[in-house]
Motif scaffolding. Structure first.
Motif, mmCIF file in Angstrom:
data_model
loop_
_atom_site.group_PDB
_atom_site.id
_atom_site.type_symbol
_atom_site.label_atom_id
_atom_site.label_comp_id
_atom_site.label_asym_id
_atom_site.label_seq_id
_atom_site.Cartn_x
_atom_site.Cartn_y
_atom_site.Cartn_z
ATOM 1 N N VAL A 6 0.854 -1.192 0.000
ATOM 2 C CA VAL A 6 0.000 0.000 0.000
ATOM 3 C C VAL A 6 0.887 1.239 0.000
ATOM 4 C CG1 VAL A 6 -1.716 1.307 1.313
ATOM 5 C CG2 VAL A 6 -1.852 -1.190 1.211
ATOM 6 N N PRO A 7 0.603 2.210 -0.864
ATOM 7 C CA PRO A 7 1.396 3.450 -0.874
ATOM 8 C C PRO A 7 1.385 4.126 0.488
ATOM 9 C CG PRO A 7 -0.047 3.356 -2.789
ATOM 10 C CD PRO A 7 -0.443 2.217 -1.900
ATOM 11 N N LYS A 8 2.470 4.760 0.833
ATOM 12 C CA LYS A 8 2.599 5.407 2.137
ATOM 13 C C LYS A 8 1.489 6.417 2.382
ATOM 14 C CE LYS A 8 5.859 8.012 5.018
ATOM 15 N NZ LYS A 8 7.222 8.640 5.071
ATOM 16 N N GLY A 9 1.116 7.160 1.346
ATOM 17 C CA GLY A 9 0.095 8.184 1.507
ATOM 18 C C GLY A 9 -1.279 7.642 1.839
ATOM 19 N N ALA A 10 -1.506 6.341 1.577
ATOM 20 C CA ALA A 10 -2.805 5.736 1.864
ATOM 21 C C ALA A 10 -2.861 5.094 3.241
ATOM 22 C CB ALA A 10 -3.144 4.698 0.799
ATOM 23 N N ASN A 11 -1.723 4.975 3.893
ATOM 24 C CA ASN A 11 -1.680 4.368 5.227
ATOM 25 C C ASN A 11 -2.055 5.393 6.278
ATOM 26 O OD1 ASN A 11 -1.031 1.573 5.049
ATOM 27 N ND2 ASN A 11 1.017 2.117 4.344
ATOM 28 N N VAL A 12 -3.329 5.728 6.318
ATOM 29 C CA VAL A 12 -3.820 6.728 7.260
ATOM 30 C C VAL A 12 -4.998 6.145 8.034
ATOM 31 C CG1 VAL A 12 -3.068 8.742 5.940
ATOM 32 C CG2 VAL A 12 -5.302 7.725 5.475
ATOM 33 N N SER A 13 -5.282 6.729 9.175
ATOM 34 C CA SER A 13 -6.428 6.308 9.977
ATOM 35 C C SER A 13 -6.871 7.475 10.839
ATOM 36 C CB SER A 13 -6.044 5.110 10.869
ATOM 37 O OG SER A 13 -4.989 5.459 11.744
ATOM 38 N N GLY A 14 -8.027 7.326 11.484
ATOM 39 C CA GLY A 14 -8.506 8.367 12.388
ATOM 40 C C GLY A 14 -8.698 9.703 11.691
ATOM 41 N N GLU A 15 -8.254 10.767 12.338
ATOM 42 C CA GLU A 15 -8.441 12.116 11.805
ATOM 43 C C GLU A 15 -7.719 12.317 10.475
ATOM 44 O OE1 GLU A 15 -7.361 14.999 14.699
ATOM 45 O OE2 GLU A 15 -8.965 14.471 16.101
ATOM 46 N N VAL A 71 -21.148 1.403 3.355
ATOM 47 C CA VAL A 71 -20.564 0.342 4.165
ATOM 48 C C VAL A 71 -19.115 0.673 4.509
ATOM 49 C CG1 VAL A 71 -19.799 -1.022 2.167
ATOM 50 C CG2 VAL A 71 -20.266 -2.164 4.340
ATOM 51 N N SER A 72 -18.503 1.524 3.665
ATOM 52 C CA SER A 72 -17.113 1.912 3.878
ATOM 53 C C SER A 72 -16.796 3.090 2.971
ATOM 54 C CB SER A 72 -16.179 0.731 3.574
ATOM 55 O OG SER A 72 -14.836 1.053 3.842
ATOM 56 N N ALA A 73 -15.591 3.637 3.131
ATOM 57 C CA ALA A 73 -15.110 4.697 2.251
ATOM 58 C C ALA A 73 -13.594 4.611 2.168
ATOM 59 C CB ALA A 73 -15.540 6.073 2.757
ATOM 60 N N VAL A 74 -13.054 5.065 1.042
ATOM 61 C CA VAL A 74 -11.611 4.978 0.787
ATOM 62 C C VAL A 74 -11.019 6.379 0.821
ATOM 63 C CG1 VAL A 74 -9.833 4.171 -0.789
ATOM 64 C CG2 VAL A 74 -12.033 2.977 -0.687
ATOM 65 N N ALA A 75 -10.206 6.640 1.824
ATOM 66 C CA ALA A 75 -9.598 7.962 1.956
ATOM 67 C C ALA A 75 -8.648 8.257 0.802
ATOM 68 C CB ALA A 75 -8.844 8.062 3.285
ATOM 69 N N VAL A 90 -25.493 10.329 0.980
ATOM 70 C CA VAL A 90 -24.897 9.130 1.570
ATOM 71 C C VAL A 90 -24.475 9.411 3.006
ATOM 72 C CG1 VAL A 90 -23.102 7.375 1.359
ATOM 73 C CG2 VAL A 90 -24.050 8.438 -0.711
ATOM 74 N N VAL A 91 -24.997 8.621 3.921
ATOM 75 C CA VAL A 91 -24.603 8.715 5.325
ATOM 76 C C VAL A 91 -23.336 7.896 5.528
ATOM 77 C CG1 VAL A 91 -25.256 8.125 7.686
ATOM 78 C CG2 VAL A 91 -26.953 9.111 6.136
ATOM 79 N N LEU A 92 -22.328 8.512 6.134
ATOM 80 C CA LEU A 92 -21.032 7.848 6.333
ATOM 81 C C LEU A 92 -20.530 8.071 7.755
ATOM 82 C CD1 LEU A 92 -18.459 6.395 5.304
ATOM 83 C CD2 LEU A 92 -17.634 8.639 4.541
ATOM 84 N N PRO A 93 -20.618 7.054 8.623
ATOM 85 C CA PRO A 93 -19.980 7.166 9.939
ATOM 86 C C PRO A 93 -18.468 7.287 9.775
ATOM 87 C CG PRO A 93 -21.618 5.410 9.935
ATOM 88 C CD PRO A 93 -21.424 5.825 8.494
ATOM 89 N N ALA A 94 -17.867 8.182 10.525
ATOM 90 C CA ALA A 94 -16.436 8.471 10.347
ATOM 91 C C ALA A 94 -15.556 7.247 10.569
ATOM 92 C CB ALA A 94 -16.017 9.591 11.303
ATOM 93 N N ASP A 95 -15.980 6.339 11.432
ATOM 94 C CA ASP A 95 -15.140 5.170 11.712
ATOM 95 C C ASP A 95 -15.152 4.145 10.580
ATOM 96 O OD1 ASP A 95 -17.868 4.686 12.465
ATOM 97 O OD2 ASP A 95 -17.226 2.873 13.489
ATOM 98 N N ARG A 96 -15.952 4.381 9.542
ATOM 99 C CA ARG A 96 -15.969 3.480 8.394
ATOM 100 C C ARG A 96 -15.012 3.931 7.287
ATOM 101 N NH1 ARG A 96 -22.379 1.683 7.649
ATOM 102 N NH2 ARG A 96 -22.725 1.140 9.842
ATOM 103 N N ILE A 97 -14.313 5.026 7.511
ATOM 104 C CA ILE A 97 -13.349 5.501 6.516
ATOM 105 C C ILE A 97 -12.030 4.753 6.697
ATOM 106 C CG2 ILE A 97 -12.064 7.477 5.636
ATOM 107 C CD1 ILE A 97 -14.278 9.284 6.627
ATOM 108 N N GLU A 98 -11.608 4.073 5.656
ATOM 109 C CA GLU A 98 -10.332 3.353 5.661
ATOM 110 C C GLU A 98 -9.335 4.100 4.794
ATOM 111 O OE1 GLU A 98 -9.975 0.942 7.603
ATOM 112 O OE2 GLU A 98 -11.933 0.031 7.945
ATOM 113 N N GLY A 99 -8.060 3.794 4.974
ATOM 114 C CA GLY A 99 -7.032 4.438 4.161
ATOM 115 C C GLY A 99 -7.050 3.958 2.730
#
Length: 234
Positions: A43-52, A133-137, A163-172
């Motif tokens: 996975v590219p470094k820029g995609a390895n994110v989480s949380g805020e 169900v999810s989202a891709v940052a 589209v309703v998106l809970p923040a904890d469903r956002i993945e890198g």
């Protein structure tokens, strides 16, 4: 005349019947072991994110493809956010949504003048409301799975897709989002959704004189209602 595929399947079936193949339990455990041992994709470094960081990156990428985003503190604020969007776009106070249990807590009782219909779109709805169900940052992409909770028709037929998106469903990265769908199905009877839609911004086309036109093959507006900044906000 049998096809090559039929011949191969016949040989496999015959081997199983004659006991020359490992038992089913052994084959299944072997497949599971291979999947567990499989190395994850780089996975590219820029995609390895989480949380805020994931929220910020998703917001940036989604807005760059004309997706609009509205933050709310909790699921109970969603109905108010929907009403605000309809008013801002000069649309009737009417939407169609799926039966996702999350939307039962959206605060509809505080919007008595809003007409809320549940079920698939018949093609005449101006506004559809789904739950991601999810989202891709990494790309600002929304991932929606099919089913009565979130009919696929709501993703494409209405002009405005909310589209309703809970923040904890956002993945890198994308890989992590797709893995989440598989893991969720494993804990819920092993059934995968028949359709998974990846939506990155409104529908668009540049077929005519290379001029970008929104809404060519689907919604001309995608609006995300992002709930909270951490899992406990939902």
């Amino acid at each position: 005349m049998s096809s090559a595929r039929d011949i191969i399947l016949q040989r496999i079936g015959k081997a199983i019947e004659e006991g020359r193949a490992p038992p089913r339990s052994e084959r299944e455990s072997g497949a599971e072991a291979r999947l567990v041992a499989k190395e994850r994709t780089v996975v590219p470094k820029g995609a390895n994110v989480s949380g805020e960081e994931a929220i910020a990156l998703f917001t940036q990428k989604a807005q760059s493809v004309q997706t609009t985003i509205q933050h709310v503190a909790a699921i109970s604020n969603v109905a108010e956010a929907v009403s605000q969007y309809l008013t801002a776009k000069n649309l009737p106070q009417a939407i169609r949504r799926g039966s996702d249990p999350l939307l039962d807590r959206a605060g509809w009782e505080a919007q008595p003048l809003m007409e809320v219909t549940i079920g698939p779109s018949d093609g005449f709805d101006r506004v559809g409301l789904s739950v991601a169900v999810s989202a891709v940052a990494e790309t600002g992409t929304l991932i929606l799975s099919s089913g009565p909770d979130n009919p696929t028709t709501l993703n494409f037929l209405p002009d405005h897709h909310l589209v309703v998106l809970p923040a904890d469903r956002i993945e890198g990265p994308l890989e992590q989002s797709l893995r989440g769908i598989v893991d969720h199905s494993s804990s819920n009877g092993g059934l995968l959704p028949r359709i998974v839609n990846l939506i990155t911004g409104p529908s668009r086309s540049g077929d005519v004189e290379q001029q970008i036109v929104l809404g060519a093959h689907g919604p001309r507006a995608v609006h995300v209602i992002l709930i909270g900044d951490h899992p406990t906000a939902v």
